[in-house]
Design an enzyme around this catalytic site. Sequence first.
Site, PDB file in Angstrom:
ATOM      1  CG  HIS A  25      -1.667   1.231   1.454  1.00 52.54           C
ATOM      2  ND1 HIS A  25      -1.519   1.962   2.604  1.00 52.54           N
ATOM      3  CD2 HIS A  25      -2.546   1.920   0.683  1.00 52.54           C
ATOM      4  CE1 HIS A  25      -2.274   3.042   2.528  1.00 52.54           C
ATOM      5  NE2 HIS A  25      -2.903   3.043   1.387  1.00 52.54           N
ATOM      6  CD  GLU A  67      -2.843   2.851  -3.400  1.00 57.38           C
ATOM      7  OE1 GLU A  67      -3.176   4.036  -3.240  1.00 57.38           O
ATOM      8  OE2 GLU A  67      -3.382   1.898  -2.784  1.00 57.38           O
ATOM      9  CG  HIS A  68      -0.034   6.288  -0.278  1.00 64.11           C
ATOM     10  ND1 HIS A  68      -0.449   7.353   0.483  1.00 64.11           N
ATOM     11  CD2 HIS A  68      -1.016   5.370  -0.182  1.00 64.11           C
ATOM     12  CE1 HIS A  68      -1.633   7.087   1.018  1.00 64.11           C
ATOM     13  NE2 HIS A  68      -1.992   5.877   0.639  1.00 64.11           N
ATOM     14  CD  GLU A  83      -4.807   5.288   3.531  1.00 62.81           C
ATOM     15  OE1 GLU A  83      -3.702   5.663   3.095  1.00 62.81           O
ATOM     16  OE2 GLU A  83      -5.613   4.611   2.869  1.00 62.81           O
TER      17      GLU A  83
END
Lengths: 432, 456
Positions: B71, B74-75, B151
């Site tokens: 993840h 992905e950022h 997040e």
Amino acid sequence: MTLARFLGFVFLCLATRLAVAGPKIDHWQTPSGARVFFVENHDLPIVDVQVAFAAGSAYEPQGKAGLAGLTQGLLDLGVEGLDENQIASRLADLGAILSGGVDQDRSFVSLRTLSAEDKRGPALSILRAVLGTPQFPAEVFEREKTRTVLSLKDALTRPETISSQLFWATMYPTHAYGRNATPESVAALKRADIQNFYRNHYTASRAVVSLVGDLTREQAEVVAQRLTESLPSEASVPVVLGEPQLPSASVHRIAHPAAQAHVLMGLPALKRGDPDFFPLLVGNYSLGGGGFVSRLMKEVREKRGFAYSVYSYFLPLAVMGPFQIGLQTKKNQAGEALKVVRDVLAGFLADGPSEDELTAAKQYLVGSFPLRLDSNRKTLENIAVIGFYGLPLDYLDRYAENVEKVTVDEIKAAFARHVPLNHLVTVVVGGE
Amino acid sequence: MATLKRFIRQAACVFVLVLPFAAEANPFERQLANGLRVIVKEDRRAPTAVHMAWYRVGAMDEHNGTTGVAHLLEHMMFKGTPTTGPGEFSRVVAAAGGRDNAFTNKDYTAYFQQVPKQKLALVMQLEADRMRHLTLDPKEFDQEIRVVMEERRLRTDDNPRARLFEALGAVAFEAHPYRVPVIGWMNDLQNMTVQDARDWYDRWYVPNNAYVVVVGDVDHADVFKLAEKYYGGLEARALPSRKPQVEPEQRGIRRLVVKAPAELPMVAMAYKVPVIRDVEQDADPYALEILAAVLDGHDAARFSKNLVRKQKLAVSAGAGYDATSRGPGLFYLLGSPVRGKTRAELEAGFRAEIARIVKDGVTVDELARARAQLVSGEIYKLDSMFAQAMEIGQHEAAGVPYTLNKRLIEKLESVTTEQVQSVAQKYFIDDLLTVAELDPQPLPQTPRASSAKTRH
């Protein structure tokens, strides 16, 4: 010239040609008195209907916060001749989907059904009954009230709900928009309150019917009339809401053990149909509306890593709806993050967007126009707003043109009028 | 209350919408020499297109100590290449009138742009560029890892339901990497380095580990040409081997309790069940999907009708099952008891509903109802290009060829009442069950507002 700038230039040259017109919206009034907005589209065998009433939470009588939501939630839980389980089972048998919601101004019910007559006919008959003959059975009313109270209590343990309620109450201390449903206000509701609210607000003259999909104009006329002819007869409850007064600037804090503080800033700012809508829309894109490319996102998230989500938006309503900035951040850095937001806002109010930012905003807002209308569902959402708030029928056709002509000076002037800092309220839930 | 399935996908996923579907000769497919597959579905209802790049790598491919790296990467994919500066990707897409984002799941990582159709070439060029040329600047990493920790706080740490599901996953699976949350454990995020991200990128971001899905007002031959032009030059590279990490058989019920600030208790029950591995040969996953629809497919389905409405035992009660995934499957039951009823009573209520199906099966009417919803659902999903692209992408990620989507529906429609009863008997047994309870904690004090007037 960077790639972005170059592509932007190419794009601007194309923009006027690419900007497509909106769909053709048919509009009429039913013999029953409801206003109808219809977009005919036979690409898919689907019909989408929404019936909205001027029956949002702002119309709740004093002390009865939560009434609009509970009333709307009970509509499909018992009608003349069918109990709640029969209604849901029949809809499922037809493959139809009934949904609905309530906001400050509106209560609405939506139906998505296949357009084949053996599906559409029965599904619309159920919708007609849900709108026209809800029974609000006493036992169901008590059960749903209990569930609502419990869900509300649960929601009120979470910082996002606490901050949102405090924010609205602070922005609208004397206006209906500022009244929040509480476990106590919902618990005190009586079945007669529901019946009265329904009778007074679910009338044809307060109704807007939006239809999109696989129907002819003639069929749509029949559908709209059938859906609205059995609504309660007209009552004398006013539709017009009072104008909110602006609060004075203030900061409100509530302690909370959450890992993050929830920060909200804003004030009553914009009503539907206001001529400043486009300058504010375009300006806000650069301030905090433009997702990854806004100033708030750059300063708060990308430069400092303070938050996952940070945004600003205008929520135009029947009377002045809020301008809102929001973020969530680790509790020990809430003060710092708040300072960054204040600085960004003050800078934007002082200078407006740069010419580059203005260009980027227009490129996005004009260029993305087709994405706002590329499904029946999105088309329905658009015409429902146009219809309910009485926006011009060529609102979508002229959207690109209205965006294009906004100037930096207009944005500065509009923000100065609509976002006066001496009325800005701030709410912080959690933090240190 | 048919939202549990969606919640499960969301919980496992950083940003995802709904499920969805496809047609006959359309979609079209071509594989480039470097192994990249390009799948195009023409849909000419509106002058727009959605472009997605899917990578067959997700949180389940991570190792302990660097959980969350899928993840995080992905950022970082938005943080620039030698030709596109940090943040410029999104700026260019927005200036083209497009929207872009990405999502990471246990099974996959995917990137998408929704654009006016004239802009398809532009976003393919940008996406191809970052498939092999990501900069991974240490300074950008230092900022972005903080964003990811925010997040995690937002989505998990301060969200009782998410914490319950995170803990449930970690107990239900002992060996399989599905035990790890997609967002990663906080301590792993705190200790992550830019090198971890670089290793991940170099290992998995290659055309032979990806596929591109385009749905919209496009000509498939044109899209294949564009794909060749932009993606065709990227070199294939051997992928690391993937260990199966098969979860050992569970023998005995598992229980756990999570405490978090809340008013309502929650009970989540998860049974180990199979998922689709062979569309033609498998039978049980389809019966389980139908069972989920009978329990929670609409407002008068069994859980709502009996537990919420009739017995007034639950504020909410739902069921969820996803038949397509790379890893092992779970069938979830989730609910909150009303005040005055305990978590144990709600669990007993769930068990009684399952027991009735084990004993008496389901009715023909219930099956017909589930079928009617399947049929209409197939039509409704055609209203969204995004949903159609999502469906192709998700099925492919789980090893279910999109070309078999129609067969999948036929298999679902052919499920019998006997099959539904049989899967209930086979899988809804305590030895395969994990029960997670949320024990709600009062807030430390009644919230009290302190206020101050300010002047500017």
